[in-house]
Design an enzyme around this catalytic site. Structure first.
Site, PDB file in Angstrom:
ATOM      1  N   SER A  49       1.023  -1.357  -0.105  1.00  0.00           N
ATOM      2  CA  SER A  49      -0.129   0.042   0.023  1.00  0.00           C
ATOM      3  C   SER A  49       0.719   1.266  -0.015  1.00  0.00           C
ATOM      4  CB  SER A  49      -0.713   0.169   1.199  1.00  0.00           C
ATOM      5  OG  SER A  49      -2.148  -0.819   0.808  1.00  0.00           O
ATOM      6  N   LYS A  52      -0.190   3.707  -2.798  1.00  0.00           N
ATOM      7  CA  LYS A  52      -0.863   4.922  -2.495  1.00  0.00           C
ATOM      8  C   LYS A  52      -0.492   6.190  -2.474  1.00  0.00           C
ATOM      9  CE  LYS A  52      -4.598   1.936  -0.550  1.00  0.00           C
ATOM     10  NZ  LYS A  52      -4.051   0.512  -0.185  1.00  0.00           N
ATOM     11  N   SER A 113      -5.824   3.556   4.459  1.00  0.00           N
ATOM     12  CA  SER A 113      -5.178   2.750   3.447  1.00  0.00           C
ATOM     13  C   SER A 113      -6.523   1.969   2.723  1.00  0.00           C
ATOM     14  CB  SER A 113      -4.291   1.686   3.872  1.00  0.00           C
ATOM     15  OG  SER A 113      -3.585   1.246   2.800  1.00  0.00           O
ATOM     16  N   LYS A 237       3.271   6.555   4.796  1.00  0.00           N
ATOM     17  CA  LYS A 237       2.203   5.513   4.295  1.00  0.00           C
ATOM     18  C   LYS A 237       2.971   3.807   4.825  1.00  0.00           C
ATOM     19  CE  LYS A 237      -1.332   4.089   2.464  1.00  0.00           C
ATOM     20  NZ  LYS A 237      -1.304   3.181   3.469  1.00  0.00           N
TER      21      LYS A 237
END
Length: 425
Positions: A49, A52, A113, A237
């Site tokens: 993720s 992202k 997320s 992130k």
């Protein structure tokens, strides 16, 4: 980009690097892009993720260009709906066919997320996930992020996409290098610093006051207020899949210096809730903040030893100065850093008139004998423009005539001298 660092290396060989329990890792100072630590930074690996961050970049770019507004409505497709209902994945539940604002979906992506929300945003911007993936790849090339492969917008394995995957094979995942992820994080922060206002939110309610309300706790547990809280952390992130392992791109500010760290496939953990990626990130943050600082090593308008000749000017040369100040990362105890400075001039001479602050070349500045890692964009030194210190007016006709006469006789004298020397050779 060629692989420059294979094992743990630091900017200053005198400082012992941390032992980071991950397959790949990198630490950079954000404002300069100076690499402070690297472990296998050019190895292509799963990013989960952390993908992202690219979604966020493209969304914030669309907002900035006026192609999208925060209150624009997004209608949830069958695809986004089906992925969002899988609570084994990170998600906020979305209703099929219902409309959500761009802003609330963005917050769900940046804080929680949320995979279904990421798909919905991609479809809103590009029309389909496949087209958005193409945008991701083109942006990665534009930002010079190095080796990469994108197959979806969520960072999940394609097999988790409920039969809707549009790019690559069913077993494929997104891949980047630690260097590329750090460069993406730097570009995201520098081009769209507002991202930190959202990535720093520890807890928020999605669709507060409705029957769909859900508590979102940021997966970056280094944020103040969460389980492994660290002062100064405000992003960025996380990511976890079986293939990518535990990943984390973190950023923190201390004593005015911002640091970005990337952990890829932290070892020793068995679940997304394990602390390994956070403890290993803390090692890199401690190392950076305890041992380094950003320092101005060259002032703006500082004299440069080189001069440039001026043709047909009232002065036959012009002095040079640096256009801007130079800041770089130095060991924390440094007071007077020793520098290597190399000036590269565009031209050997200028024609009058010459204006002050005319760019005539560049100066590369780096620390002497202590830097092998370079910068995140591949450069080895800080580079600044070299400019003219003063105006040089064009000489008047009388002075030009005298100069031409002088040049004429100088030429004759040189001719005679060369001839006389030839008699004796």
């Amino acid at each position: 980009m060629s692989s420059l660092v294979h094992g743990p290396v630091t900017v200053d060989a005198a400082v012992a690097p941390p032992t980071v329990n991950a397959n790949a890792a990198i630490t950079i100072e954000e404002s300069t892009g100076k690499i402070l630590y690297g472990k296998n930074p050019d190895q292509l690996m799963g990013i989960a993720s952390m993908t992202k961050m690219m979604d966020e970049y493209l969304l914030l770019e669309a907002i900035g260009k006026g192609k999208l507004k925060w209150d624009d409505k997004v209608t949830i497709s069958d695809y986004a709906y089906e992925v969002s209902q899988d609570r084994a994945l990170s998600n906020v539940p979305l209703r099929r066919g219902e409309q959500y604002s761009v802003e609330e979906l963005y917050q769900a992506v940046a804080i929680y997320s949320a995979n279904g929300a990421a798909i919905a945003i991609a479809e809103k911007i590009a029309g389909s996930e496949a087209k958005f993936v193409d945008m991701m790849s083109k942006k990665a090339d534009e930002l010079k992020l190095g080796a990469h492969r994108f197959v979806n917008v969520s960072g999940l394995t394609n097999s988790d996409l409920k039969g809707h995957h549009q790019v690559g094979a069913i077993t494929d995942e997104n891949q980047m290098t630690a260097r590329g992820v750090a460069k993406l994080a730097q570009d995201l922060i520098q081009d769209y610093p507002e991202v930190l206002k959202t990535s720093s939110i520890a807890k928020k309610k999605f669709r507060e006051g409705t029957s769909d309300q859900i508590d979102m706790t940021n997966w970056n547990w280094l944020l103040p207020g969460l389980i492994y809280a660290r002062t100064g952390v405000d992003g960025l992130k996380t990511g976890t899949t079986d293939y990518a392992g535990q990943c984390l791109t973190a950023t923190a500010v201390q004593d005015g210096m911002r640091v970005i760290t990337v952990i890829m496939h932290a070892n020793g953990g068995t679940s997304a809730h394990d602390k390994t990626r956070f403890s290993e990130t803390n090692k890199m943050l401690d190392f950076a903040f305890n041992n380094f600082k950003v320092m101005e090593v060259r002032k703006a308008n500082a004299a440069v030893k080189d001069k440039i000749k001026v043709n047909k000017g009232k002065e036959d040369s012009v002095n040079l100065v640096t256009k801007d100040a130079v800041k770089t990362v130095v060991p924390k105890a440094t007071t007077k850093p020793k520098l290597d400075e190399k000036v590269a001039l565009d031209e050997k001479t200028l024609d009058a008139p010459v204006k002050k602050d005319t760019k005539v070349g560049t100066m590369a500045v780096q620390l002497k004998d202590s830097d092998t890692l370079g910068y995140i964009d591949g450069k080895k030194a800080e580079t600044i423009n070299v400019v003219t210190k003063d105006d040089v007016a064009k000489s008047n006709w009388f002075m030009l005539t005298l100069q031409n006469i002088g040049d004429f006789f100088t030429g004759i004298w040189d001719y005679i001298t060369d001839g006389v020397q030839g008699w004796f050779n």
